[in-house]
Design an enzyme around this catalytic site. Structure first.
Site, PDB file in Angstrom:
ATOM      1  CB  SER A  16      -1.381 -37.579  36.771  1.00 27.32           C
ATOM      2  OG  SER A  16      -0.227 -38.173  36.214  1.00 27.32           O
TER       3      SER A  16
ATOM      4  CE1 TYR B 106      -0.470 -40.964  41.119  1.00 30.14           C
ATOM      5  CE2 TYR B 106      -0.244 -40.975  38.731  1.00 30.14           C
ATOM      6  CZ  TYR B 106      -0.152 -40.315  39.941  1.00 30.14           C
ATOM      7  OH  TYR B 106       0.267 -39.001  39.961  1.00 30.14           O
TER       8      TYR B 106
HETATM    9  P1  NAD Z   1       3.979 -35.780  47.736  1.00 33.01           P
HETATM   10  O1  NAD Z   1       4.141 -37.174  48.265  1.00 33.01           O
HETATM   11  O2  NAD Z   1       5.061 -34.800  47.931  1.00 33.01           O
HETATM   12  O3  NAD Z   1       2.642 -35.151  48.247  1.00 33.01           O
HETATM   13  C1  NAD Z   1       1.488 -35.901  48.462  1.00 33.01           C
HETATM   14  C2  NAD Z   1       0.704 -35.209  49.533  1.00 33.01           C
HETATM   15  O4  NAD Z   1      -0.468 -35.971  49.829  1.00 33.01           O
HETATM   16  C3  NAD Z   1       1.513 -35.092  50.829  1.00 33.01           C
HETATM   17  O5  NAD Z   1       1.254 -33.838  51.423  1.00 33.01           O
HETATM   18  C4  NAD Z   1       0.945 -36.220  51.669  1.00 33.01           C
HETATM   19  O6  NAD Z   1       1.087 -35.971  53.045  1.00 33.01           O
HETATM   20  C5  NAD Z   1      -0.497 -36.158  51.223  1.00 33.01           C
HETATM   21  N1  NAD Z   1      -1.258 -37.354  51.560  1.00 33.01           N
HETATM   22  C6  NAD Z   1      -0.932 -38.642  51.318  1.00 33.01           C
HETATM   23  N2  NAD Z   1      -1.867 -39.458  51.849  1.00 33.01           N
HETATM   24  C7  NAD Z   1      -2.784 -38.647  52.424  1.00 33.01           C
HETATM   25  C8  NAD Z   1      -3.965 -38.890  53.149  1.00 33.01           C
HETATM   26  N3  NAD Z   1      -4.398 -40.129  53.395  1.00 33.01           N
HETATM   27  N4  NAD Z   1      -4.673 -37.829  53.607  1.00 33.01           N
HETATM   28  C9  NAD Z   1      -4.227 -36.564  53.396  1.00 33.01           C
HETATM   29  N5  NAD Z   1      -3.116 -36.279  52.724  1.00 33.01           N
HETATM   30  C10 NAD Z   1      -2.403 -37.310  52.245  1.00 33.01           C
HETATM   31  O7  NAD Z   1       3.643 -35.955  46.186  1.00 33.01           O
HETATM   32  P2  NAD Z   1       3.404 -34.900  45.001  1.00 33.01           P
HETATM   33  O8  NAD Z   1       4.244 -35.341  43.891  1.00 33.01           O
HETATM   34  O9  NAD Z   1       3.472 -33.518  45.505  1.00 33.01           O
HETATM   35  O10 NAD Z   1       1.902 -35.262  44.606  1.00 33.01           O
HETATM   36  C11 NAD Z   1       0.821 -34.384  44.772  1.00 33.01           C
HETATM   37  C12 NAD Z   1      -0.250 -34.720  43.751  1.00 33.01           C
HETATM   38  O11 NAD Z   1       0.258 -34.479  42.433  1.00 33.01           O
HETATM   39  C13 NAD Z   1      -0.703 -36.164  43.768  1.00 33.01           C
HETATM   40  O12 NAD Z   1      -2.094 -36.242  43.569  1.00 33.01           O
HETATM   41  C14 NAD Z   1       0.034 -36.774  42.605  1.00 33.01           C
HETATM   42  O13 NAD Z   1      -0.617 -37.880  42.079  1.00 33.01           O
HETATM   43  C15 NAD Z   1       0.030 -35.613  41.637  1.00 33.01           C
HETATM   44  N6  NAD Z   1       1.053 -35.694  40.592  1.00 33.01           N
HETATM   45  C16 NAD Z   1       2.373 -35.671  40.904  1.00 33.01           C
HETATM   46  C17 NAD Z   1       3.310 -35.731  39.881  1.00 33.01           C
HETATM   47  C18 NAD Z   1       4.763 -35.678  40.155  1.00 33.01           C
HETATM   48  O14 NAD Z   1       5.560 -35.857  39.228  1.00 33.01           O
HETATM   49  N7  NAD Z   1       5.201 -35.397  41.359  1.00 33.01           N
HETATM   50  C19 NAD Z   1       2.892 -35.859  38.560  1.00 33.01           C
HETATM   51  C20 NAD Z   1       1.535 -35.894  38.279  1.00 33.01           C
HETATM   52  C21 NAD Z   1       0.631 -35.797  39.304  1.00 33.01           C
END
Ligand code: NAD
Length: 261
Positions: free
Chosen positions: A143, A156
């Site tokens: 991130s 985080y």
């Molecule tokens: P999201 O909530 O849509 O996806 C998260 C995923 O992780 C989901 O598929 C969820 O089911 C899964 N998950 C959660 N707990 C779990 C567990 N215990 N075991 C297995 N799977 C699990 O969120 P997102 O925004 O798509 O995030 C995905 C990644 O990207 C994360 O690591 C997040 O930190 C990172 N990220 C997101 C953003 C953003 O703006 N959305 C920015 C930077 C980084």
């Protein structure tokens, strides 16, 4: 002419891929011809249907393996049940926002386990096969918070900085073996994880949805545009291409200029 299926013959595991960025990356991997293994902790019909839809749309093998990424044994079992992988994308992640003094211990532990430790366990399980085949890609979804901090996101930010450190160490341990390890650092991407933060932010700042998106969430993203899951998938596919053979142990920001500020 470049192949439209440059990743055919490769198997990609994407953790946390039944929604958001993980699903977007899995789709781009499949578009590039890779077999994909989707994952989350649930085991519902609709989770398996996502894999069937990808198989039908892109003509690749696709499956869904339920495994809880907060459980070290389940992380390793995911890789085993998939039959190993050529491409490992550690994407599962959760968020919790609170002052350090009020941050629940259970939330701290869960965020460190899911956002950081799972990448260690899956990498440990996947590396022997990659080493044996002399090719592998580990892509950790960190991130902008892996490179910079914000208040109220202690766990985080700590986990994502940890992911960047783990990525560097992984890269050094496999350097010269045809395996690379890199972290993608997204800024804000409109996914369920971010969507779920909007009501809280609206309450905290007393703003409507559009204002909170522009003034608060994208305040540090100079482009004032969310990154898309397709752009993140495209970046991951690039990291699997021969052009990226010497890109290892580093971070690629997809953040609309956030970390340039
Ligand atoms: P999201 O909530 O849509 O996806 C998260 C995923 O992780 C989901 O598929 C969820 O089911 C899964 N998950 C959660 N707990 C779990 C567990 N215990 N075991 C297995 N799977 C699990 O969120 P997102 O925004 O798509 O995030 C995905 C990644 O990207 C994360 O690591 C997040 O930190 C990172 N990220 C997101 C953003 C953003 O703006 N959305 C920015 C930077 C980084």
């Amino acid at each position: 002419m470049p192949s439209t299926t440059p990743l055919s013959g490769k198997r990609a595991i994407v953790t946390g891929s039944n929604s958001g960025i993980g699903l977007g990356i899995a789709r781009e991997m499949a578009r590039a011809g890779a077999e994909v293994v989707l994952n989350s902790f649930t085991d519902r019909e609709e989770d398996h249907a996502l894999a069937q839809d990808i198989a039908a749309e892109f003509g690749v093998a696709a499956s869904y393996v339920a495994a809880d990424m907060s459980d070290p044994l389940a992380c390793r079992a995911l890789v085993e049940r998939a039959g190993g992988c050529d491409i490992l994308i550690n994407n599962a992640g959760i968020q919790h926002v609170a002052r350090i003094e009020e941050f629940p211990t259970g939330k701290w532990d869960a965020i460190i386990a899911i956002n950081l430790s799972s990448a260690f366990h899956t990498s440990a399980a996947a590396l022997p096969g990659m080493r044996a085949r002399g090719w592998g890609r580990i892509i950790n979804i960190a991130s902008a918070h892996g490179l910079t901090a914000s208040p109220f996101k202690a766990a985080y930010v700590a986990a994502k900085h940890g992911v960047v450190g783990l990525t560097k160490t992984t890269a050094l341990e496999v350097a010269g073996e045809g395996i690379t390890a890199n972290a993608i650092c997204p800024g804000y991407v409109l996914t369920p994880l971010v969507e779920s933060q909007i009501p809280d932010q609206m309450k905290t700042h007393g703003m409507d949805r559009e204002t909170v998106i522009r003034e608060v969430m994208l305040q540090r993203q100079p482009s004032k545009q969310f990154a898309t899951v397709e752009q993140l998938g495209g970046t991951a596919v690039f990291l699997c291409s021969p052009a990226a053979d010497q890109i290892t142990g580093t971070t690629i920001s997809v953040d609309g200029g956030w970390t340039a500020l």
